[in-house]
Motif scaffolding. Structure first.
Motif, mmCIF file in Angstrom:
data_model
loop_
_atom_site.group_PDB
_atom_site.id
_atom_site.type_symbol
_atom_site.label_atom_id
_atom_site.label_comp_id
_atom_site.label_asym_id
_atom_site.label_seq_id
_atom_site.Cartn_x
_atom_site.Cartn_y
_atom_site.Cartn_z
ATOM 1 N N VAL A 53 0.872 -1.165 0.000
ATOM 2 C CA VAL A 53 0.000 0.000 0.000
ATOM 3 C C VAL A 53 0.918 1.226 0.000
ATOM 4 O O VAL A 53 1.765 1.365 0.877
ATOM 5 N N TYR A 54 0.751 2.092 -0.993
ATOM 6 C CA TYR A 54 1.591 3.285 -1.134
ATOM 7 C C TYR A 54 0.821 4.504 -0.648
ATOM 8 O O TYR A 54 -0.322 4.712 -1.026
ATOM 9 N N ARG A 55 1.487 5.287 0.175
ATOM 10 C CA ARG A 55 0.945 6.553 0.661
ATOM 11 C C ARG A 55 1.934 7.666 0.322
ATOM 12 O O ARG A 55 2.316 8.449 1.179
ATOM 13 N N ARG A 56 2.371 7.689 -0.930
ATOM 14 C CA ARG A 56 3.377 8.635 -1.412
ATOM 15 C C ARG A 56 2.927 9.283 -2.709
ATOM 16 O O ARG A 56 3.363 8.886 -3.790
ATOM 17 N N PRO A 57 2.030 10.273 -2.644
ATOM 18 C CA PRO A 57 1.658 10.953 -3.886
ATOM 19 C C PRO A 57 2.919 11.475 -4.588
ATOM 20 O O PRO A 57 3.867 11.899 -3.932
ATOM 21 N N GLN A 58 2.929 11.397 -5.881
ATOM 22 C CA GLN A 58 4.013 11.836 -6.760
ATOM 23 C C GLN A 58 5.207 10.888 -6.799
ATOM 24 O O GLN A 58 6.179 11.169 -7.497
ATOM 25 N N LEU A 59 5.163 9.778 -6.096
ATOM 26 C CA LEU A 59 6.273 8.825 -6.165
ATOM 27 C C LEU A 59 6.423 8.356 -7.612
ATOM 28 O O LEU A 59 5.456 7.897 -8.220
ATOM 29 N N PRO A 60 7.622 8.479 -8.187
ATOM 30 C CA PRO A 60 7.794 8.016 -9.570
ATOM 31 C C PRO A 60 7.782 6.492 -9.651
ATOM 32 O O PRO A 60 8.279 5.805 -8.755
ATOM 33 N N LEU A 61 7.207 6.000 -10.731
ATOM 34 C CA LEU A 61 7.139 4.569 -10.997
ATOM 35 C C LEU A 61 7.507 4.333 -12.457
ATOM 36 O O LEU A 61 7.206 5.159 -13.320
ATOM 37 N N LYS A 62 8.136 3.210 -12.703
ATOM 38 C CA LYS A 62 8.440 2.815 -14.078
ATOM 39 C C LYS A 62 7.342 1.845 -14.518
ATOM 40 O O LYS A 62 7.126 0.819 -13.878
#
Length: 156
Positions: A53-62
């Motif tokens: 579960v990610y709680r990091r808006p704007q975290l870059p993903l490939k």
């Protein structure tokens, strides 16, 4: 009547072209998290188990693969899984990597005035990159960071 037929034909072709254009997106490509909270799943459907579960808006993903409305993504730590595309955006962001803080400089060169030191793990908006330096915005702070210190910069 002749104009209506042409207009109807054009609108029909445009409606068919939009889904086709979406499928033409080449992978891999960079994306970032749009939401306050998003699940990474082990497969491309809500029926699959949640891995993270990610709680990091704007975290870059490939983005590595696309299947229907799902994207196989990789995060900065190397974790891979599936996210629904509605939680992703094409907004370019960068994630500061390394063990030491990264220098944010006034210009894109090593000798430029040091503005701030950014701790690893911080996420900011990514601008243009040139000659190994990228424009980077972290909150109200703007400057240039070495491209090698930003996961999400350069080719995916």
């Amino acid at each position: 009547m002749f104009t209506r037929v042409h207009l109807l034909t054009a609108l029909t072709l445009l409606s068919l072209a939009a889904p086709a254009a979406a499928q033409e997106t080449k992978v891999p490509y960079w994306a970032s998290i749009r939401s306050e909270e998003v699940n990474m799943r082990v497969g491309p459907a809500e029926e699959y188990q949640i891995a993270w579960v990610y709680r990091r808006p704007q975290l870059p993903l490939k983005v590595l693969r696309m299947k229907d409305g799902w994207r196989l993504v990789q995060d900065p730590d190397g974790a891979k899984g599936w996210m629904n595309q509605r939680f992703l955006t094409r907004q370019r962001t960068g994630y500061v990597v390394g063990k030491e803080p990264a220098d944010m400089r006034q210009a894109g060169e090593a000798g430029a005035k040091l503005l701030w030191r950014i701790a690893p793990g911080n996420v900011g908006l990514l601008g243009d990159c040139d000659a190994g330096w990228c424009q980077f915005e972290l909150g109200k702070r703007k400057g240039y960071v070495e491209q090698a210190r930003l996961w999400g910069a350069g080719e995916p």
